[in-house]
Motif scaffolding. Structure first.
Motif, PDB file in Angstrom:
ATOM      1  N   MET A 157       1.392  -0.877  -0.195  1.00  0.00           N
ATOM      2  CA  MET A 157       0.359   0.229  -0.058  1.00  0.00           C
ATOM      3  C   MET A 157       1.106   1.351  -0.578  1.00  0.00           C
ATOM      4  SD  MET A 157      -3.150  -0.578   2.867  1.00  0.00           S
ATOM      5  CE  MET A 157      -4.051  -2.551   2.527  1.00  0.00           C
ATOM      6  N   ARG A 158       0.620   2.240  -0.737  1.00  0.00           N
ATOM      7  CA  ARG A 158       1.337   3.064  -1.442  1.00  0.00           C
ATOM      8  C   ARG A 158       1.044   4.112   0.333  1.00  0.00           C
ATOM      9  NH1 ARG A 158       1.074   8.360  -0.765  1.00  0.00           N
ATOM     10  NH2 ARG A 158      -1.153   8.623  -0.933  1.00  0.00           N
ATOM     11  N   GLY A 159       3.164   4.796   0.438  1.00  0.00           N
ATOM     12  CA  GLY A 159       2.902   5.448   1.850  1.00  0.00           C
ATOM     13  C   GLY A 159       2.347   4.716   3.529  1.00  0.00           C
ATOM     14  N   ARG A 160       2.091   3.406   3.349  1.00  0.00           N
ATOM     15  CA  ARG A 160       2.063   3.117   4.547  1.00  0.00           C
ATOM     16  C   ARG A 160       2.723   2.038   5.193  1.00  0.00           C
ATOM     17  NH1 ARG A 160      -3.387   2.040   6.355  1.00  0.00           N
ATOM     18  NH2 ARG A 160      -4.006   2.012   4.970  1.00  0.00           N
ATOM     19  N   PHE A 161       3.458   2.571   6.355  1.00  0.00           N
ATOM     20  CA  PHE A 161       4.381   2.043   7.207  1.00  0.00           C
ATOM     21  C   PHE A 161       4.150   0.587   7.420  1.00  0.00           C
ATOM     22  CE2 PHE A 161       6.393   5.609   8.963  1.00  0.00           C
ATOM     23  CZ  PHE A 161       7.753   6.067   7.688  1.00  0.00           C
ATOM     24  N   GLY A 162       4.790  -0.603   7.680  1.00  0.00           N
ATOM     25  CA  GLY A 162       4.495  -2.330   7.964  1.00  0.00           C
ATOM     26  C   GLY A 162       5.155  -3.096   6.973  1.00  0.00           C
ATOM     27  N   PRO A 163       4.932  -3.955   6.711  1.00  0.00           N
ATOM     28  CA  PRO A 163       5.076  -4.591   5.535  1.00  0.00           C
ATOM     29  C   PRO A 163       3.947  -6.378   6.613  1.00  0.00           C
ATOM     30  CG  PRO A 163       7.726  -5.649   6.754  1.00  0.00           C
ATOM     31  CD  PRO A 163       7.095  -4.141   7.600  1.00  0.00           C
ATOM     32  N   PRO A 164       3.552  -6.994   5.994  1.00  0.00           N
ATOM     33  CA  PRO A 164       2.645  -7.809   6.751  1.00  0.00           C
ATOM     34  C   PRO A 164       3.880  -8.985   7.159  1.00  0.00           C
ATOM     35  CG  PRO A 164       2.614  -8.305   4.171  1.00  0.00           C
ATOM     36  CD  PRO A 164       3.314  -7.506   4.665  1.00  0.00           C
ATOM     37  N   PRO A 165       3.175  -9.277   8.322  1.00  0.00           N
ATOM     38  CA  PRO A 165       4.144 -10.322   9.231  1.00  0.00           C
ATOM     39  C   PRO A 165       4.954 -11.891   8.390  1.00  0.00           C
ATOM     40  CG  PRO A 165       2.272 -10.786  10.147  1.00  0.00           C
ATOM     41  CD  PRO A 165       2.605 -10.100   9.602  1.00  0.00           C
TER      42      PRO A 165
ATOM     43  N   GLY B 108      -6.003   6.006   6.269  1.00  0.00           N
ATOM     44  CA  GLY B 108      -4.301   5.855   7.192  1.00  0.00           C
ATOM     45  C   GLY B 108      -4.227   4.572   8.389  1.00  0.00           C
ATOM     46  N   HIS B 109      -5.654   4.606   8.818  1.00  0.00           N
ATOM     47  CA  HIS B 109      -5.838   3.159   9.963  1.00  0.00           C
ATOM     48  C   HIS B 109      -6.273   2.343   9.451  1.00  0.00           C
ATOM     49  CE1 HIS B 109      -5.019   7.425  12.512  1.00  0.00           C
ATOM     50  NE2 HIS B 109      -4.409   6.619  13.234  1.00  0.00           N
ATOM     51  N   GLY B 110      -5.672   0.742  10.400  1.00  0.00           N
ATOM     52  CA  GLY B 110      -6.395   0.232   9.443  1.00  0.00           C
ATOM     53  C   GLY B 110      -6.504  -0.877   7.885  1.00  0.00           C
ATOM     54  N   ARG B 111      -7.267  -0.822   7.751  1.00  0.00           N
ATOM     55  CA  ARG B 111      -7.976  -0.786   6.296  1.00  0.00           C
ATOM     56  C   ARG B 111      -8.556  -0.053   5.518  1.00  0.00           C
ATOM     57  NH1 ARG B 111      -8.876  -6.225   9.145  1.00  0.00           N
ATOM     58  NH2 ARG B 111      -7.738  -7.985   8.352  1.00  0.00           N
ATOM     59  N   SER B 112      -8.576   0.989   6.301  1.00  0.00           N
ATOM     60  CA  SER B 112      -9.292   2.144   5.554  1.00  0.00           C
ATOM     61  C   SER B 112      -8.025   3.148   4.467  1.00  0.00           C
ATOM     62  CB  SER B 112      -9.606   3.348   6.483  1.00  0.00           C
ATOM     63  OG  SER B 112     -10.280   2.997   7.757  1.00  0.00           O
ATOM     64  N   ASP B 113      -8.302   3.620   3.173  1.00  0.00           N
ATOM     65  CA  ASP B 113      -7.619   3.887   2.967  1.00  0.00           C
ATOM     66  C   ASP B 113      -6.239   5.140   3.434  1.00  0.00           C
ATOM     67  OD1 ASP B 113      -9.228   2.662   0.336  1.00  0.00           O
ATOM     68  OD2 ASP B 113     -10.397   4.821  -0.206  1.00  0.00           O
TER      69      ASP B 113
ATOM     70  N   PRO C 187      -0.793  16.089   1.266  1.00  0.00           N
ATOM     71  CA  PRO C 187      -0.842  16.390   2.794  1.00  0.00           C
ATOM     72  C   PRO C 187      -2.273  16.015   3.315  1.00  0.00           C
ATOM     73  CG  PRO C 187      -0.164  18.150   2.422  1.00  0.00           C
ATOM     74  CD  PRO C 187      -0.606  17.528   1.532  1.00  0.00           C
ATOM     75  N   TRP C 188      -1.966  15.680   5.069  1.00  0.00           N
ATOM     76  CA  TRP C 188      -3.843  15.962   5.827  1.00  0.00           C
ATOM     77  C   TRP C 188      -3.726  16.990   6.633  1.00  0.00           C
ATOM     78  CZ3 TRP C 188      -3.514   9.138   6.571  1.00  0.00           C
ATOM     79  CH2 TRP C 188      -3.406   8.662   5.445  1.00  0.00           C
ATOM     80  N   SER C 189      -4.951  17.143   6.741  1.00  0.00           N
ATOM     81  CA  SER C 189      -5.265  18.176   7.568  1.00  0.00           C
ATOM     82  C   SER C 189      -6.934  17.840   8.908  1.00  0.00           C
ATOM     83  CB  SER C 189      -5.911  19.374   7.600  1.00  0.00           C
ATOM     84  OG  SER C 189      -7.189  19.008   6.997  1.00  0.00           O
TER      85      SER C 189
ATOM     86  N   ALA D  25       0.197   4.868   8.371  1.00  0.00           N
ATOM     87  CA  ALA D  25       0.654   6.066   7.152  1.00  0.00           C
ATOM     88  C   ALA D  25       1.378   6.651   7.462  1.00  0.00           C
ATOM     89  CB  ALA D  25      -1.045   6.531   6.036  1.00  0.00           C
ATOM     90  N   VAL D  26       2.148   6.789   6.853  1.00  0.00           N
ATOM     91  CA  VAL D  26       3.135   7.993   6.784  1.00  0.00           C
ATOM     92  C   VAL D  26       2.434   9.354   7.054  1.00  0.00           C
ATOM     93  CG1 VAL D  26       5.164   6.845   5.930  1.00  0.00           C
ATOM     94  CG2 VAL D  26       3.697   8.292   4.204  1.00  0.00           C
ATOM     95  N   GLU D  27       1.693   9.793   6.089  1.00  0.00           N
ATOM     96  CA  GLU D  27       1.052  10.776   5.999  1.00  0.00           C
ATOM     97  C   GLU D  27       0.483  11.821   7.403  1.00  0.00           C
ATOM     98  OE1 GLU D  27       0.889   9.775   2.502  1.00  0.00           O
ATOM     99  OE2 GLU D  27      -0.007   8.552   4.119  1.00  0.00           O
ATOM    100  N   LEU D  28       0.424  10.624   8.584  1.00  0.00           N
ATOM    101  CA  LEU D  28      -0.364  11.472   9.567  1.00  0.00           C
ATOM    102  C   LEU D  28       0.801  12.472  10.085  1.00  0.00           C
ATOM    103  CD1 LEU D  28      -0.947   8.213  10.981  1.00  0.00           C
ATOM    104  CD2 LEU D  28      -2.450   9.356  10.370  1.00  0.00           C
ATOM    105  N   GLU D  29       1.403  12.082   9.423  1.00  0.00           N
ATOM    106  CA  GLU D  29       3.068  13.538  10.229  1.00  0.00           C
ATOM    107  C   GLU D  29       2.658  14.343   9.386  1.00  0.00           C
ATOM    108  OE1 GLU D  29       7.638  11.680  11.190  1.00  0.00           O
ATOM    109  OE2 GLU D  29       6.658  11.116   9.621  1.00  0.00           O
TER     110      GLU D  29
END
Length: 294
Positions: free
Chosen positions: A1-9, A90-95, A100-102, A216-220
């Motif tokens: 997924m674009r921009g999301r930290f963390g590959p599946p185990p 940016g959390h869970g399975r959401s888009d 940037p976000w606000s 998601a990295v966009e949370l920053e």
């Protein structure tokens, strides 16, 4: 997924490798949670949600930064009617829409979920409380009742503790290492809980969820713009509000809870120490349910 930290185990389960023999060592996967669904909001963003309970009224629950559905469910366990829990973008399975976000974007997510379910009541935790404030500032008559649990500052300024918390969580999830994620999550637990079955169960659930879904990295990018452009807009809120804060919480300063309660003409409950969901869980749930159910 674009921009999301963390590959599946690599093979599905967390590995909590600890030198302390009192802690879980097996790496056994957690039991599956309740089945969620993905819905498309009017904005076009798809979010993951879970609906429990039946009938009216409908209450929507908005989690905090790096939080999840499971973490907000205890707050609604005694609330009557339908309870709608969801994951912000940016959390869970959401888009993960382009950044940037606000907080305006988070308020759009919250509004979309509330509109789809017909929610007339809402509860926001930390970041979720900020999104709820933004929504109310824009439409003060949207909810009849609202609960703000551990509201974060609305002026776009974060404490060093808040910055370090997010950095630590993002770095741990980016590493993909269960032990590193567990260390980041465990730092948020009170010492009295860390070596207990409840603490171990929580650690495993959170490690499993963060390894599976990432962050998601966009949370920053949510800061430094204020969550609400003009705090005085909150004075127009037409419903009833309850604000819950804690003394000694560096991430959620008690002064902001007091300030928000004044702006909303809300009932205010202050606890004398942080991690109240662990230390005063039953009393907290009762207070929320009595307010929302009455």
């Amino acid at each position: 997924m674009r921009g999301r930290f963390g590959p599946p185990p690599p093979d599905g389960g967390p590995r909590l490798q600890r030198s302390d023999g009192t802690r879980p060592q097996s790496g056994r996967p957690t039991l599956p949670g309740p089945a969620t669904e993905t819905v498309t909001l009017a904005s076009g963003v798809r979010v993951e949600q879970l609906i429990t309970g039946t009938g009216d009224p409908v209450t929507v629950f908005a989690h905090g930064l790096a939080g999840d559905i499971a973490g907000t469910r205890p707050l609604g366990s005694a609330v009557t009617g339908r309870r709608v829990f969801f994951h912000f973008r940016g959390h869970g399975r959401s888009d993960i829409p382009p950044g940037p976000w606000s907080f305006g974007d988070l308020a759009t997510d919250l509004r979309g979920v509330a509109d789809l379910s017909g929610a007339t009541r809402a509860l926001g935790v930390s970041m979720g409380a900020g999104a709820l404030c933004r929504l109310i500032a824009e439409t003060p008559d949207r909810f009849e009742r609202a609960v703000f649990y551990l509201p974060a500052p609305l002026d776009g300024r974060r404490s060093d503790a808040a910055v370090q918390r997010l950095n630590r969580m993002l770095a741990s999830v980016e590493s993909g290492e269960a032990a590193m994620i567990a260390d980041a999550v465990e730092a948020e637990l009170p010492a009295s809980v860390r070596n207990t079955p409840a603490g171990w169960s929580y650690l495993r659930q959170r490690v499993d969820q963060l390894q599976r879904d990432g962050l998601a990295v966009e949370l920053e990018t949510l800061w430094p713009e204020p969550a609400v452009p003009d705090e005085n807009l909150l004075r127009a809120f037409r419903g009833r509000a309850l604000v819950i804060g804690c003394e000694g919480d560096e991430v959620h300063p008690s002064g902001w809870a007091e300030r928000l309660a004044t702006l909303l003409r809300a009932d205010l409950q202050m606890y004398d120490r942080p991690t109240v969901l662990w230390t005063n869980r039953q009393e907290l749930r009762d207070r929320i349910s009595v307010f929302l159910n009455s």
